[in-house]
Design an enzyme around this catalytic site. Sequence first.
Site, PDB file in Angstrom:
ATOM      1  N   ALA A 109       3.112   0.192   3.850  1.00 11.30           N
ATOM      2  CA  ALA A 109       2.713   1.409   4.553  1.00 11.30           C
ATOM      3  C   ALA A 109       2.465   0.993   5.990  1.00 11.30           C
ATOM      4  CB  ALA A 109       1.441   1.983   3.948  1.00 11.30           C
TER       5      ALA A 109
ATOM      6  N   TYR B  79      -5.669 -10.875   6.413  1.00 20.04           N
ATOM      7  CA  TYR B  79      -7.023 -10.362   6.709  1.00 20.04           C
ATOM      8  C   TYR B  79      -7.979 -10.482   5.531  1.00 20.04           C
ATOM      9  CZ  TYR B  79      -5.486  -5.917   4.549  1.00 20.04           C
ATOM     10  OH  TYR B  79      -5.011  -4.968   3.702  1.00 20.04           O
ATOM     11  N   GLU B  80      -7.461 -10.841   4.356  1.00 16.92           N
ATOM     12  CA  GLU B  80      -8.345 -11.106   3.220  1.00 16.92           C
ATOM     13  C   GLU B  80      -8.853 -12.550   3.252  1.00 16.92           C
ATOM     14  OE1 GLU B  80      -6.888  -9.032  -0.561  1.00 16.92           O
ATOM     15  OE2 GLU B  80      -5.119  -8.959   0.713  1.00 16.92           O
TER      16      GLU B  80
ATOM     17  N   HIS C 298      -3.080 -10.347   1.917  1.00 15.72           N
ATOM     18  CA  HIS C 298      -2.907 -10.281   3.367  1.00 15.72           C
ATOM     19  C   HIS C 298      -3.703 -11.386   4.054  1.00 15.72           C
ATOM     20  CE1 HIS C 298      -2.460  -6.200   1.718  1.00 15.72           C
ATOM     21  NE2 HIS C 298      -1.603  -5.961   2.698  1.00 15.72           N
TER      22      HIS C 298
ATOM     23  N   ASN D  32       0.691   7.286   8.606  1.00 16.70           N
ATOM     24  CA  ASN D  32      -0.155   7.826   9.678  1.00 16.70           C
ATOM     25  C   ASN D  32       0.550   7.556  10.997  1.00 16.70           C
ATOM     26  OD1 ASN D  32      -1.136   4.854   9.065  1.00 16.70           O
ATOM     27  ND2 ASN D  32      -1.631   5.247  11.202  1.00 16.70           N
TER      28      ASN D  32
ATOM     29  N   HIS E 158      -4.224  -2.360  -4.484  1.00 16.08           N
ATOM     30  CA  HIS E 158      -3.443  -3.588  -4.712  1.00 16.08           C
ATOM     31  C   HIS E 158      -3.958  -4.229  -5.998  1.00 16.08           C
ATOM     32  CE1 HIS E 158      -1.330  -4.250  -0.769  1.00 16.08           C
ATOM     33  NE2 HIS E 158      -2.158  -3.267  -0.464  1.00 16.08           N
TER      34      HIS E 158
ATOM     35  N   SER F 279       0.844  -1.190   0.000  1.00 17.87           N
ATOM     36  CA  SER F 279       0.000   0.000   0.000  1.00 17.87           C
ATOM     37  C   SER F 279       0.880   1.240   0.000  1.00 17.87           C
ATOM     38  CB  SER F 279      -0.856   0.072   1.270  1.00 17.87           C
ATOM     39  OG  SER F 279      -1.659  -1.053   1.391  1.00 17.87           O
TER      40      SER F 279
ATOM     41  N   MET G 117       0.297  -4.619   8.862  1.00 13.91           N
ATOM     42  CA  MET G 117      -0.487  -5.849   8.703  1.00 13.91           C
ATOM     43  C   MET G 117       0.123  -6.786   7.660  1.00 13.91           C
ATOM     44  SD  MET G 117      -4.200  -4.007   8.516  1.00 13.91           S
ATOM     45  CE  MET G 117      -4.590  -2.618   9.607  1.00 13.91           C
ATOM     46  N   SER G 118       1.408  -6.639   7.420  1.00 16.03           N
ATOM     47  CA  SER G 118       2.008  -7.462   6.357  1.00 16.03           C
ATOM     48  C   SER G 118       3.466  -7.748   6.692  1.00 16.03           C
ATOM     49  CB  SER G 118       1.916  -6.717   5.017  1.00 16.03           C
ATOM     50  OG  SER G 118       2.729  -5.550   5.026  1.00 16.03           O
TER      51      SER G 118
ATOM     52  N   HIS H  26      -7.904   4.707   5.353  1.00 13.51           N
ATOM     53  CA  HIS H  26      -7.086   4.048   4.311  1.00 13.51           C
ATOM     54  C   HIS H  26      -6.802   4.965   3.119  1.00 13.51           C
ATOM     55  CE1 HIS H  26      -5.241   0.687   2.185  1.00 13.51           C
ATOM     56  NE2 HIS H  26      -5.995   0.955   1.137  1.00 13.51           N
TER      57      HIS H  26
HETATM   58  I1  8IG Z   1      -0.797   2.516   6.578  1.00 10.82           I
HETATM   59  O1  8IG Z   1      -1.840   2.214  12.240  1.00 10.82           O
HETATM   60  C1  8IG Z   1      -1.104   1.597   8.198  1.00 10.82           C
HETATM   61  N1  8IG Z   1      -1.110   0.290   8.274  1.00 10.82           N
HETATM   62  N2  8IG Z   1      -1.749  -2.365  11.956  1.00 10.82           N
HETATM   63  N3  8IG Z   1      -1.803  -0.051  12.110  1.00 10.82           N
HETATM   64  C2  8IG Z   1      -1.660  -1.183  11.386  1.00 10.82           C
HETATM   65  N4  8IG Z   1      -1.439  -1.176  10.100  1.00 10.82           N
HETATM   66  C3  8IG Z   1      -1.343   0.009   9.524  1.00 10.82           C
HETATM   67  C4  8IG Z   1      -1.474   1.212  10.214  1.00 10.82           C
HETATM   68  C5  8IG Z   1      -1.719   1.186  11.578  1.00 10.82           C
HETATM   69  N5  8IG Z   1      -1.323   2.209   9.339  1.00 10.82           N
END
Ligand code: 8IG
Length: 277
Positions: A121, A93-94, A91, A240, A69, A37, A216-217, A252
């Site tokens: 990201a 989570y998918e 991911h 962020n 993606h 991302s 998350m990756s 997102h």
């Molecule tokens: I961009 O704040 C992004 N990806 N887990 N937490 C998690 N994944 C992210 C975050 C976040 N920002």
Amino acid sequence: MSHEQRRDDFALAEEAGAEIARRTGIARHEVAIVLGSGWQDATDELGETRVELSSVDLPGFAAPTVPGHHGRIRSMEVGGRPALVVIGRVHLYEGRTEGEVVHPVRAAIFAGATTVVLTNAAGGVDPGMHSGQAVLIRDHINLTGRSPLSGPPAAARYPARFVDLSEVYARRLRDLARMVDPTLVEGVYAAFPGPHYETPAEVEMARRAGADLVGMSTALEAIAARHLGASVLGVSLVTNLAAGVSPVPLDHTEVLAAGAAASPGLARLVRAVVARL
Ligand code: 8IG
């Protein structure tokens, strides 16, 4: 996961690697670059595109479902080297398995890659970080509770699964990146399962555990790459500040916007590192 499926993860990745070589006409791609991302706007600036493949046509590739993606693989010349650029990852989570998540990385390694560049990201846990900043991943904390090496053992021709993770993200590659950009800082990446962002308490837990970044990756792909002997460079784009660190709720679309703004600099960094390998 059944024994049959587990063996298939590796066999399928080998098949995909051979298919990539056949379709691109390049027997060995030296480098794999996974664009997460926020990084995909950097694709064209990485170098010259030779061939673009739709990853769903290749053995074992799952179609990504996340906006931003795309599920494409490009054979590019990056910094003078043949590189496979994976545009869009999948991911956990998918609803994907660990095997599906790491499949592009395994396939690229079977297509010849000895260096794997993993980008993502991430949320900044360290309040000193800011949106748009690139951070070298020094180490990770895998909070997904999953491993790409779990399940019945793979066939004996693959390395043993009790893989040493004392230097997942190669010091040499981090040093190279800092030669290119001496302002780059390093951080520890905590991999959460997602897809929800963390609560402020979870971010505080990660911070106290030593994390500088949350995402998350990446962690599972890095483990899979080390298992097959490739060197890993991990780079997070902070898009962020994590929950509780940031005064505003997470979104997102901001991730993608921050990526678009940072992309020329990110492409330059990756290109310059690959040129120095
Ligand atoms: I961009 O704040 C992004 N990806 N887990 N937490 C998690 N994944 C992210 C975050 C976040 N920002």
